[in-house]
Design an enzyme around this catalytic site. Structure first.
Site, PDB file in Angstrom:
ATOM      1  N   GLU A  13      -1.084 -10.825  -5.885  1.00  0.00           N
ATOM      2  CA  GLU A  13       0.036 -11.706  -6.272  1.00  0.00           C
ATOM      3  C   GLU A  13      -0.363 -13.177  -6.266  1.00  0.00           C
ATOM      4  OE1 GLU A  13       2.798 -10.094  -3.383  1.00  0.00           O
ATOM      5  OE2 GLU A  13       3.887  -8.979  -4.930  1.00  0.00           O
ATOM      6  N   ASP A 197       8.000  -1.730 -11.183  1.00  0.00           N
ATOM      7  CA  ASP A 197       8.401  -0.328 -11.195  1.00  0.00           C
ATOM      8  C   ASP A 197       9.914  -0.273 -11.036  1.00  0.00           C
ATOM      9  OD1 ASP A 197       7.408  -1.150  -8.291  1.00  0.00           O
ATOM     10  OD2 ASP A 197       9.101   0.234  -8.112  1.00  0.00           O
TER      11      ASP A 197
HETATM   12  C1  LIG Z   1       0.005  -0.728  -1.559  1.00  0.00           C
HETATM   13  C2  LIG Z   1       1.469  -0.709  -1.892  1.00  0.00           C
HETATM   14  C3  LIG Z   1       2.111  -2.023  -1.632  1.00  0.00           C
HETATM   15  C4  LIG Z   1       3.524  -2.114  -2.077  1.00  0.00           C
HETATM   16  C5  LIG Z   1       4.070  -3.524  -1.931  1.00  0.00           C
HETATM   17  C6  LIG Z   1       5.182  -3.710  -2.898  1.00  0.00           C
HETATM   18  N1  LIG Z   1       5.783  -5.039  -2.886  1.00  0.00           N
HETATM   19  C7  LIG Z   1       6.383  -5.353  -1.591  1.00  0.00           C
HETATM   20  O1  LIG Z   1       7.097  -6.541  -1.633  1.00  0.00           O
HETATM   21  C8  LIG Z   1       6.769  -5.222  -4.004  1.00  0.00           C
HETATM   22  C9  LIG Z   1       7.342  -3.959  -4.545  1.00  0.00           C
HETATM   23  C10 LIG Z   1       7.189  -3.501  -5.831  1.00  0.00           C
HETATM   24  N2  LIG Z   1       7.853  -2.316  -5.999  1.00  0.00           N
HETATM   25  C11 LIG Z   1       8.436  -1.990  -4.804  1.00  0.00           C
HETATM   26  C12 LIG Z   1       9.205  -0.875  -4.376  1.00  0.00           C
HETATM   27  N3  LIG Z   1       9.519   0.125  -5.227  1.00  0.00           N
HETATM   28  N4  LIG Z   1       9.623  -0.847  -3.097  1.00  0.00           N
HETATM   29  C13 LIG Z   1       9.314  -1.857  -2.247  1.00  0.00           C
HETATM   30  N5  LIG Z   1       8.579  -2.936  -2.575  1.00  0.00           N
HETATM   31  C14 LIG Z   1       8.139  -3.008  -3.862  1.00  0.00           C
END
Ligand SMILES: CCCCCCN(CO)Cc1c[nH]c2c(N)ncnc12
Length: 229
Positions: A13, A197
């Protein structure tokens, strides 16, 4: 003299943000790295917190209390709830809540603890600059509610709970904790996310596929906002 904090949660990010700067000074502190740059006469500190509310609180408080930042901008990705939000789309938070903060056993509402509040509002003047920049650049941006919790949401059941309980438009894992820290320390702040997503059963696959491109969408827009500060 403004000293600007620019924060993300993951390296992916802030990487597209750091790409805009040269002469970066790295400061190691509290198991993290803080990148100091000068840009257009602005002192800027850039960092990614690592994932989740605890790491995000530590980094936000550090950028303000140790580095003396007086404005904080967050750029990253999020899961979309509002069906208007497609993958890649931008959301500017007008308020944020913690969807996994729960003492409902004592009759309190979800997201509330004594002395706190369910929703923390972001700084209006920063949102206004952002909307002006979006209009000037013909960018589609929605302003809405972002729900934060210490879990990657990948089920319609949890997504529906968050939507129905908080009327949230998007969800992620750091924004509301940054909001509580900035609100308590009286520092203007702005939370920007691009959708990676839709927080349902395909979330994990979509996240992997769209993290980089959505993080770039958010970063490119944030840089345009920084130029207006
Ligand atoms: C290795 C995996 C790291 C995931 C981190 C995701 N970030 C958290 O800020 C954003 C995010 C994008 N999609 C998400 C979702 N469906 N649920 C929670 N958070 C998110």
């Amino acid at each position: 003299m403004t000293k600007l904090a620019i924060m993300g949660a993951m390296e992916e990010e802030i990487e597209p943000l750091l790409a805009h700067f040269e002469n970066v000074n790295v400061v190691e502190f509290a198991n993290n790295k803080y990148y100091e740059v000068n840009y257009n006469g602005l002192e800027i500190v850039i960092a990614y917190s690592k994932i989740g509310k605890v790491f995000a609180s530590l980094t936000a408080a550090t950028m303000i209390e140790k580095f003396g930042c007086d404005t904080l901008l967050f750029s990253g990705v999020a899961g979309g709830i509002n069906p208007e939000l497609k993958i890649g789309d931008l959301i500017v938070a007008d308020k944020l809540c913690q969807h996994d903060l729960d003492i409902t056993a004592f009759g309190h509402p979800n997201g509330y603890v004594p002395g706190g509040k369910v929703f923390v509002e972001t700084t209006k003047s920063l949102r206004e600059i952002a909307i002006k920049v979006a209009n000037e650049n013909n960018l589609k941006v929605i302003e809405g509610t972002i729900a934060t919790g210490d879990q990657f949401v990948h089920s319609t059941e949890r997504k529906d709970f968050i939507q129905s309980t908080f009327n949230a438009d998007a969800l992620e894992m750091e924004g509301a904790s940054v909001a509580v820290v900035c609100d308590a320390l009286n520092v203007p702040f702005f939370i920007l996310r691009a959708i990676s997503d839709t927080a349902d059963m395909d979330a994990g696959f979509d996240f992997d596929e769209f993290l980089k491109s959505s993080a770039k969408n958010s970063a490119d827009y944030l840089i345009k906002i920084v130029k207006e500060l």
